[in-house]
Write a protein that holds these residues in place. Structure first.
Motif, PDB file in Angstrom:
ATOM      1  N   ILE A   1     -10.000  -5.185  -5.532  1.00 55.81           N
ATOM      2  CA  ILE A   1      -8.989  -6.136  -5.991  1.00 55.81           C
ATOM      3  C   ILE A   1      -7.733  -5.398  -6.433  1.00 55.81           C
ATOM      4  CG2 ILE A   1      -8.446  -7.886  -7.729  1.00 55.81           C
ATOM      5  CD1 ILE A   1     -11.454  -8.636  -7.648  1.00 55.81           C
ATOM      6  N   ASP A   2      -7.913  -4.305  -7.169  1.00 59.17           N
ATOM      7  CA  ASP A   2      -6.757  -3.521  -7.604  1.00 59.17           C
ATOM      8  C   ASP A   2      -5.986  -2.959  -6.412  1.00 59.17           C
ATOM      9  OD1 ASP A   2      -7.264  -4.000 -10.268  1.00 59.17           O
ATOM     10  OD2 ASP A   2      -8.244  -2.070 -10.632  1.00 59.17           O
ATOM     11  N   ASP A   3      -6.697  -2.490  -5.393  1.00 64.01           N
ATOM     12  CA  ASP A   3      -6.023  -1.959  -4.206  1.00 64.01           C
ATOM     13  C   ASP A   3      -5.233  -3.053  -3.502  1.00 64.01           C
ATOM     14  OD1 ASP A   3      -6.878   0.610  -4.575  1.00 64.01           O
ATOM     15  OD2 ASP A   3      -8.486   0.533  -3.074  1.00 64.01           O
ATOM     16  N   TYR A   4      -5.817  -4.231  -3.381  1.00 65.19           N
ATOM     17  CA  TYR A   4      -5.081  -5.339  -2.773  1.00 65.19           C
ATOM     18  C   TYR A   4      -3.800  -5.614  -3.555  1.00 65.19           C
ATOM     19  CZ  TYR A   4      -3.580 -10.047  -1.681  1.00 65.19           C
ATOM     20  OH  TYR A   4      -2.803 -11.128  -1.360  1.00 65.19           O
ATOM     21  N   GLN A   5      -3.919  -5.674  -4.865  1.00 64.69           N
ATOM     22  CA  GLN A   5      -2.766  -6.017  -5.693  1.00 64.69           C
ATOM     23  C   GLN A   5      -1.674  -4.951  -5.642  1.00 64.69           C
ATOM     24  OE1 GLN A   5      -2.198  -8.814  -7.647  1.00 64.69           O
ATOM     25  NE2 GLN A   5      -4.054  -9.798  -6.873  1.00 64.69           N
ATOM     26  N   THR A   6      -2.044  -3.674  -5.640  1.00 64.93           N
ATOM     27  CA  THR A   6      -1.051  -2.606  -5.731  1.00 64.93           C
ATOM     28  C   THR A   6      -0.592  -2.109  -4.366  1.00 64.93           C
ATOM     29  OG1 THR A   6      -2.796  -0.931  -5.927  1.00 64.93           O
ATOM     30  CG2 THR A   6      -1.908  -1.854  -7.967  1.00 64.93           C
ATOM     31  N   GLU A   7      -1.531  -1.974  -3.429  1.00 60.41           N
ATOM     32  CA  GLU A   7      -1.192  -1.442  -2.106  1.00 60.41           C
ATOM     33  C   GLU A   7      -0.681  -2.529  -1.175  1.00 60.41           C
ATOM     34  OE1 GLU A   7      -2.419   2.310  -1.400  1.00 60.41           O
ATOM     35  OE2 GLU A   7      -1.640   1.774  -3.380  1.00 60.41           O
ATOM     36  N   GLY A   8      -1.186  -3.752  -1.361  1.00 58.25           N
ATOM     37  CA  GLY A   8      -0.819  -4.868  -0.491  1.00 58.25           C
ATOM     38  C   GLY A   8      -1.839  -5.175   0.572  1.00 58.25           C
ATOM     39  N   ALA A   9      -2.793  -4.251   0.785  1.00 53.11           N
ATOM     40  CA  ALA A   9      -3.839  -4.451   1.787  1.00 53.11           C
ATOM     41  C   ALA A   9      -5.051  -3.633   1.376  1.00 53.11           C
ATOM     42  CB  ALA A   9      -3.365  -4.030   3.168  1.00 53.11           C
ATOM     43  N   VAL A  10      -6.237  -4.159   1.690  1.00 56.15           N
ATOM     44  CA  VAL A  10      -7.462  -3.460   1.327  1.00 56.15           C
ATOM     45  C   VAL A  10      -8.512  -3.678   2.408  1.00 56.15           C
ATOM     46  CG1 VAL A  10      -8.354  -5.415  -0.042  1.00 56.15           C
ATOM     47  CG2 VAL A  10      -9.188  -3.098  -0.496  1.00 56.15           C
ATOM     48  N   LEU A  11      -9.264  -2.636   2.701  1.00 57.92           N
ATOM     49  CA  LEU A  11     -10.399  -2.732   3.611  1.00 57.92           C
ATOM     50  C   LEU A  11     -11.617  -3.205   2.829  1.00 57.92           C
ATOM     51  CD1 LEU A  11     -11.881  -2.153   6.320  1.00 57.92           C
ATOM     52  CD2 LEU A  11     -12.208   0.198   5.480  1.00 57.92           C
ATOM     53  N   VAL A  12     -12.272  -4.239   3.327  1.00 56.62           N
ATOM     54  CA  VAL A  12     -13.487  -4.775   2.704  1.00 56.62           C
ATOM     55  C   VAL A  12     -14.612  -4.629   3.723  1.00 56.62           C
ATOM     56  CG1 VAL A  12     -14.560  -6.768   1.613  1.00 56.62           C
ATOM     57  CG2 VAL A  12     -12.091  -6.411   1.399  1.00 56.62           C
TER      58      VAL A  12
ATOM     59  N   LEU B   1      -4.719  -2.656  12.466  1.00 59.96           N
ATOM     60  CA  LEU B   1      -3.496  -2.990  11.747  1.00 59.96           C
ATOM     61  C   LEU B   1      -2.917  -1.770  11.044  1.00 59.96           C
ATOM     62  CD1 LEU B   1      -4.520  -6.364  10.056  1.00 59.96           C
ATOM     63  CD2 LEU B   1      -3.320  -6.026  12.223  1.00 59.96           C
ATOM     64  N   GLU B   2      -1.600  -1.786  10.902  1.00 61.80           N
ATOM     65  CA  GLU B   2      -0.914  -0.762  10.123  1.00 61.80           C
ATOM     66  C   GLU B   2       0.090  -1.450   9.208  1.00 61.80           C
ATOM     67  OE1 GLU B   2       0.961   3.668  10.662  1.00 61.80           O
ATOM     68  OE2 GLU B   2       1.448   2.193  12.215  1.00 61.80           O
ATOM     69  N   PHE B   3       0.184  -0.973   7.966  1.00 58.47           N
ATOM     70  CA  PHE B   3       0.999  -1.600   6.927  1.00 58.47           C
ATOM     71  C   PHE B   3       1.959  -0.580   6.321  1.00 58.47           C
ATOM     72  CE2 PHE B   3      -3.138  -3.599   7.098  1.00 58.47           C
ATOM     73  CZ  PHE B   3      -2.859  -4.949   7.099  1.00 58.47           C
ATOM     74  N   VAL B   4       3.094  -1.071   5.856  1.00 64.12           N
ATOM     75  CA  VAL B   4       3.982  -0.265   5.016  1.00 64.12           C
ATOM     76  C   VAL B   4       3.485  -0.413   3.587  1.00 64.12           C
ATOM     77  CG1 VAL B   4       6.331   0.212   4.276  1.00 64.12           C
ATOM     78  CG2 VAL B   4       5.907  -0.646   6.593  1.00 64.12           C
ATOM     79  N   ARG B   5       2.932   0.635   3.080  1.00 67.91           N
ATOM     80  CA  ARG B   5       2.260   0.598   1.785  1.00 67.91           C
ATOM     81  C   ARG B   5       3.177   0.078   0.680  1.00 67.91           C
ATOM     82  NH1 ARG B   5      -0.259   6.017  -1.105  1.00 67.91           N
ATOM     83  NH2 ARG B   5      -1.318   4.968  -2.854  1.00 67.91           N
ATOM     84  N   GLY B   6       2.703  -0.938  -0.041  1.00 68.76           N
ATOM     85  CA  GLY B   6       3.420  -1.468  -1.189  1.00 68.76           C
ATOM     86  C   GLY B   6       4.615  -2.336  -0.878  1.00 68.76           C
ATOM     87  N   SER B   7       4.882  -2.619   0.397  1.00 73.87           N
ATOM     88  CA  SER B   7       6.102  -3.369   0.729  1.00 73.87           C
ATOM     89  C   SER B   7       6.047  -4.812   0.263  1.00 73.87           C
ATOM     90  CB  SER B   7       6.384  -3.294   2.237  1.00 73.87           C
ATOM     91  OG  SER B   7       5.277  -3.720   3.001  1.00 73.87           O
ATOM     92  N   HIS B   8       4.875  -5.306  -0.125  1.00 74.13           N
ATOM     93  CA  HIS B   8       4.785  -6.668  -0.670  1.00 74.13           C
ATOM     94  C   HIS B   8       5.444  -6.773  -2.034  1.00 74.13           C
ATOM     95  CE1 HIS B   8       1.614  -4.546  -2.693  1.00 74.13           C
ATOM     96  NE2 HIS B   8       1.264  -5.587  -3.409  1.00 74.13           N
TER      97      HIS B   8
END
Length: 282
Positions: A14-25, A150-157
């Motif tokens: 949950i913390d990774d989702y909130q801070t990074e914007g994406a998380v592997l589950v 998928l690839e994300f720009v870390r924290g861009s949310h």
């Protein structure tokens, strides 16, 4: 409501989702859902829905298809939405007391598919505002960045920034008609400025999911595998703070004519956006 998660998210997830914007589950749905939904998608390939886009129909190489908003009419997709538990996982990630389904989205990239899905944020295309809006992207095949993970720009949310919605190459077709004009800047091609940002990508096994905030910038590259398909089923979720915002040019699968909501109201239309999961705690 039968939506019960196969497993809960950990505090770290949950913390990774909130801070990074994406998380592997990892392994987030019960065994059986993967095969069941692969079969459902294969049937859908033969009879696509209203909103399908297909770059190479019928081909087993070089084909990129995505189809969406199937749950209202297709039994298997509806049962997945309401019975797989992903709605509860979405709520946990968003720290929301509820999750409502917006739409489901099938992605198929056959082997040797060069087409990339352009860098974008999801939220500028959708008639909503809010931070508690996410996607649960279920991997139905083993995937890495070379086979179109998928690839994300870390924290861009967290940038508090919406980029102008565009669909490259759509200017002269029907798809382009719903993309409105905007004063916002165009999204950068992050492939050309990789040294300036940090990126996230995940290797997924079938049954893993990536949960991501719809304000994060992301892409998927081509499927370079000569033999491996890339199949994914993404579901789009509205949390407690999601507000109806039917701006000109947003996605037309659900419009003002389809809802019993005034603009800026919370998206609490139980017919159009039904609650899939709700906390038992007040």
């Amino acid at each position: 409501m039968a939506d019960i998660a196969f497993r809960d998210l950990s505090a770290a997830e949950i913390d990774d989702y909130q801070t990074e914007g994406a998380v592997l589950v990892k392994q987030c749905v019960a065994p059986g859902w993967v095969d069941r939904m692969i079969k459902a998608i294969d049937r859908q390939l033969a009879n696509p829905g209203k909103w399908v886009q297909d770059t190479n129909p019928g081909a087993d190489q070089g084909r990129f298809l995505h189809d969406r908003y199937l749950w209202p009419t297709e039994k298997e997709f509806r049962e997945y939405v309401f019975n797989s538990g992903v709605g509860e996982l979405a709520a946990q990630a968003m720290r929301s007391k509820t999750s409502r389904i917006y739409f489901d989205h099938v992605f198929v990239k056959e082997p040797n598919t060069e087409e990339e899905f352009f860098w974008h944020q999801d939220l500028p295309y959708w008639p909503f505002k809010g931070m508690q809006i996410c996607s649960v992207w279920l991997s139905l095949t083993d995937t890495d960045i070379h086979s179109s993970g998928l690839e994300f720009v870390r924290g861009s949310h967290t940038w508090n920034k919406w980029y102008k919605p565009v669909i490259p190459g759509s200017e002269d077709d029907d798809l382009g008609t719903w993309i409105g004009t905007s004063d916002e800047e165009e999204i950068p091609d992050f492939n050309q400025i990789r040294d300036d940002y940090e990126f996230l990508s995940f290797e997924t096994r079938a049954g893993d999911a990536v949960i991501f905030n719809t304000a994060i910038a992301h892409t998927s590259h081509g499927n370079k595998s000569p033999h491996k398909r890339r199949l994914a089923l993404s579901t789009r979720w509205l949390g407690d703070d999601a507000c109806w915002d039917p701006r000109p040019g947003t996605d037309p699968i659900v419009t003002q004519n389809d809802v019993d909501l005034e603009p800026s109201a919370y998206a609490r239309d139980d017919k159009t956006f039904p609650i899939v999961w709700q906390s038992s705690h007040s």
